[in-house]
Design a protein around this motif. Structure first.
Motif, short mmCIF file in Angstrom:
data_model
loop_
_atom_site.label_atom_id
_atom_site.label_comp_id
_atom_site.label_asym_id
_atom_site.label_seq_id
_atom_site.Cartn_x
_atom_site.Cartn_y
_atom_site.Cartn_z
N GLY A 148 -5.84 -3.40 7.81
CA GLY A 148 -5.81 -4.44 8.85
C GLY A 148 -5.67 -5.86 8.34
O GLY A 148 -6.10 -6.79 9.00
N ASN B 15 -5.08 10.34 -4.29
CA ASN B 15 -5.28 10.26 -2.84
C ASN B 15 -5.95 11.56 -2.38
O ASN B 15 -5.33 12.62 -2.38
CB ASN B 15 -3.91 10.06 -2.16
CG ASN B 15 -4.03 10.01 -0.65
OD1 ASN B 15 -5.13 9.96 -0.09
ND2 ASN B 15 -2.89 10.01 0.02
N LYS C 39 -8.44 7.03 -3.76
CA LYS C 39 -8.28 6.48 -2.40
C LYS C 39 -9.26 7.14 -1.46
O LYS C 39 -9.23 8.35 -1.22
CB LYS C 39 -6.84 6.67 -1.91
CG LYS C 39 -6.63 6.07 -0.53
CD LYS C 39 -5.45 5.18 -0.49
CE LYS C 39 -5.22 4.61 0.90
NZ LYS C 39 -3.88 4.12 1.06
N VAL D 261 -8.08 -2.44 1.51
CA VAL D 261 -6.91 -2.18 2.37
C VAL D 261 -7.38 -1.90 3.80
O VAL D 261 -8.38 -1.21 3.99
CB VAL D 261 -6.15 -0.90 1.94
CG1 VAL D 261 -4.74 -0.88 2.54
CG2 VAL D 261 -6.12 -0.71 0.46
N SER E 46 2.58 8.40 -1.08
CA SER E 46 2.01 9.33 -2.05
C SER E 46 3.05 10.36 -2.52
O SER E 46 3.81 10.90 -1.72
CB SER E 46 0.82 10.08 -1.44
OG SER E 46 -0.24 9.19 -1.22
N LEU F 235 -1.53 -3.89 1.70
CA LEU F 235 -1.25 -3.84 3.15
C LEU F 235 0.09 -3.16 3.42
O LEU F 235 0.92 -3.03 2.53
CB LEU F 235 -1.23 -5.25 3.72
CG LEU F 235 -0.22 -6.25 3.15
CD1 LEU F 235 1.12 -6.18 3.88
CD2 LEU F 235 -0.77 -7.65 3.24
N ILE F 236 0.24 -2.74 4.67
CA ILE F 236 1.54 -2.29 5.20
C ILE F 236 1.70 -2.84 6.63
O ILE F 236 2.64 -3.57 6.93
CB ILE F 236 1.66 -0.75 5.28
CG1 ILE F 236 1.65 -0.11 3.89
CG2 ILE F 236 2.96 -0.36 6.02
CD1 ILE F 236 1.78 1.40 3.90
N THR F 237 0.74 -2.49 7.49
CA THR F 237 0.93 -2.73 8.93
C THR F 237 1.07 -4.22 9.26
O THR F 237 1.86 -4.59 10.13
CB THR F 237 -0.25 -2.10 9.71
OG1 THR F 237 -0.38 -0.75 9.25
CG2 THR F 237 0.00 -2.08 11.20
N SER G 257 0.82 -1.21 0.00
CA SER G 257 0.00 0.00 0.00
C SER G 257 0.87 1.27 0.00
O SER G 257 2.06 1.22 0.32
CB SER G 257 -0.90 -0.03 1.23
OG SER G 257 -2.02 0.79 1.04
N ALA G 258 0.25 2.39 -0.34
CA ALA G 258 0.99 3.66 -0.41
C ALA G 258 1.46 4.09 0.97
O ALA G 258 0.75 3.94 1.95
CB ALA G 258 0.08 4.73 -1.00
N GLY G 259 2.67 4.63 1.01
CA GLY G 259 3.19 5.20 2.26
C GLY G 259 4.42 4.49 2.78
O GLY G 259 5.16 5.03 3.59
N GLY H 3 -9.52 1.46 2.40
CA GLY H 3 -9.39 2.89 2.29
C GLY H 3 -8.15 3.37 3.02
O GLY H 3 -7.21 2.63 3.28
N SER I 38 -3.49 3.18 11.34
CA SER I 38 -3.50 2.07 10.38
C SER I 38 -3.75 0.76 11.12
O SER I 38 -3.92 0.74 12.33
CB SER I 38 -2.15 1.99 9.66
OG SER I 38 -1.18 1.42 10.54
N GLY I 39 -3.75 -0.34 10.38
CA GLY I 39 -3.77 -1.67 10.98
C GLY I 39 -5.15 -2.13 11.45
O GLY I 39 -6.17 -1.71 10.91
#
Ligand code: FMN
Length: 394
Positions: A330, A211, A248, A328, A120, A350-352, A95-97, A276, A300-301
């Protein structure tokens, strides 16, 4: 000794589930039990920067890419699908970031991602909000993020783009420069457009995301207002972008406003929605940690899990035949990713989850998805999209 016992236990459980390979169990358990306690004792931004540095170096050399592929990648044709004439090797994206300045693109396919989102990115560079900009919610399995769209700016990012890995899809998330100069609607729209022009000219990106929902930028989220969004998207339409465009979405809007935003997106021929962004609600019952007063930012998450799930379901039910969804928020396991897909997401990001569970999570999700598809009698990931709803759409 303790780690061996934990590993043995994990292997016993996972043997029955057959959702994870032995390799994934060993890497995951080592990450969670040995590496994570050390990493989580240090400043989160420092660790994030270090991971970007390591990922950058690993992506540079054939041998390190090969080792990562051996350790992490999982491939299966059941996960392949073509969306907007673009072939996705698997549905799991970064995911972005995480990779704001496009530094780790070359290692991501080896770790197992099917696609990623840079940014972004904004037209002008921004050094970021005041520190601390990241804060871990250990009990709630989330992160408070207050980077405020820190990035090197479109020109520099495009100049330094690495050679693109074969068969790997890279999208760009575009936001409004975090500055007083973009405060009016007109200036804000111009800023998005200038950024998009630079990115489009590079011919590097497979799709774009607009975004409109960064909670940590100067002037708030003006384009989460339907009339302003309409003006922004009309301008973007005039740029003649020949790649799919996603939007987004914010996740704390009332459904009545989300509906209007989605309808504006559909009217302006936006191809998909990313559902989101970060959660702005500090009284979210999923937050189990005490948050110090000086910690600002969006969450997040896991705290975003059920909010995004509900929004995905409602969006799919009402608009699933008109617009695609990337889910997106969690995702920490294959079951989590599958849930978002069955609610209507075509792809997930995802990221977290990766930060809390380890880098083997991507392969673990892909492998687990194949098992879940087989269990439900599906032959391809696209068969499961929206399966929770009585009516399958698009
Ligand atoms: C460190 C960090 C930085 C983020 N920066 C951005 C960003 O620049 N643009 C954006 O659209 N979303 C950003 N997000 C939000 C994520 O893309 C994602 O929507 C959100 O974290 C929920 O997914 P997750 O629970 O898997 O992390 C960021 C999230 C994190 C954790």
């Amino acid at each position: 000794m303790q780690l061996t016992a934990v590993l043995a236990n994990q292997m016993k459980i996972s043997h029955f589930q057959s959702m994870r390979s032995l390799k994934q169990i060993i890497i995951g358990t080592t990450y969670r039990k040995v590496l994570k306690p050390v990493l989580f004792a240090q400043d989160p931004e420092k660790i994030h920067n270090r991971f970007i540095f390591i990922g950058h170096i690993m992506g540079k050399f054939r041998i390190t890419r090969f080792i990562n592929r051996l350790l992490f990648k999982y491939k299966n044709t059941m996960l392949e699908q073509t969306v907007f004439d673009i072939k996705f090797e698997n549905p799991v994206g970064l995911s972005a970031g995480f990779d704001k300045d496009a530094q780790i693109i070359r290692i991501l396919p080896e770790v197992g991602f099917g696609f990623m989102q840079v940014g972004s990115i904004t037209f002008k560079p921004y050094q970021g909000n005041q520190r601390p900009r990241l804060y871990r919610l250990k009990k709630s399995q989330g992160i408070i993020v207050n980077y405020g769209l820190k990035n090197n700016g479109a020109k520099k990012i495009v100049k330094n783009l690495p050679r693109k890995p074969k068969h790997f899809l890279v999208s760009a998330s575009v936001a409004k420069t975090n500055s007083r100069d973009t405060i009016t609607t007109k200036d804000g729209i111009e800023d998005y457009a200038e950024c998009l022009k630079i990115l489009q000219k590079s011919k590097y990106f497979d799709f774009f995301t607009i975004n409109i929902s960064c909670p940590n930028a100067f002037g708030g989220e003006p384009f989460a207002e339907p009339k302003k969004l309409d003006r922004l998207l009309k301008k973007i339409h005039t740029l003649g972008i020949d790649k799919p465009i996603f939007l987004k979405m914010p996740i704390n809007e009332k459904w009545s406003n989300s509906k209007l935003l989605i309808e504006v997106a559909i009217k302006n021929k936006i191809d998909g929605l990313i559902i989101g962004n970060l959660d702005k609600n500090r009284s979210n019952p999923q937050i189990k940690d005490q948050i110090p007063k000086h910690i600002k930012g969006g969450i997040s998450g896991k705290p975003t899990w059920s909010i995004t799930n509900e929004l995905i379901s409602k969006t799919y039910k009402n608009y699933g035949d008109k617009i695609k969804i990337i889910g997106v928020g969690g995702i920490f396991s294959a079951q989590d990713a599958y849930e978002k897909i069955k609610r209507g997401a075509t792809l997930v990001q995802l990221i977290t989850g990766m930060i809390f569970e380890g880098p083997q999570l991507i392969g673990e999700i892909n492998r687990g998805l194949v098992e879940l598809l087989k269990k439900d009698g599906y032959t391809n990931i696209s068969d499961a999209i929206g399966a929770n709803h009585s009516k399958h759409l698009g």
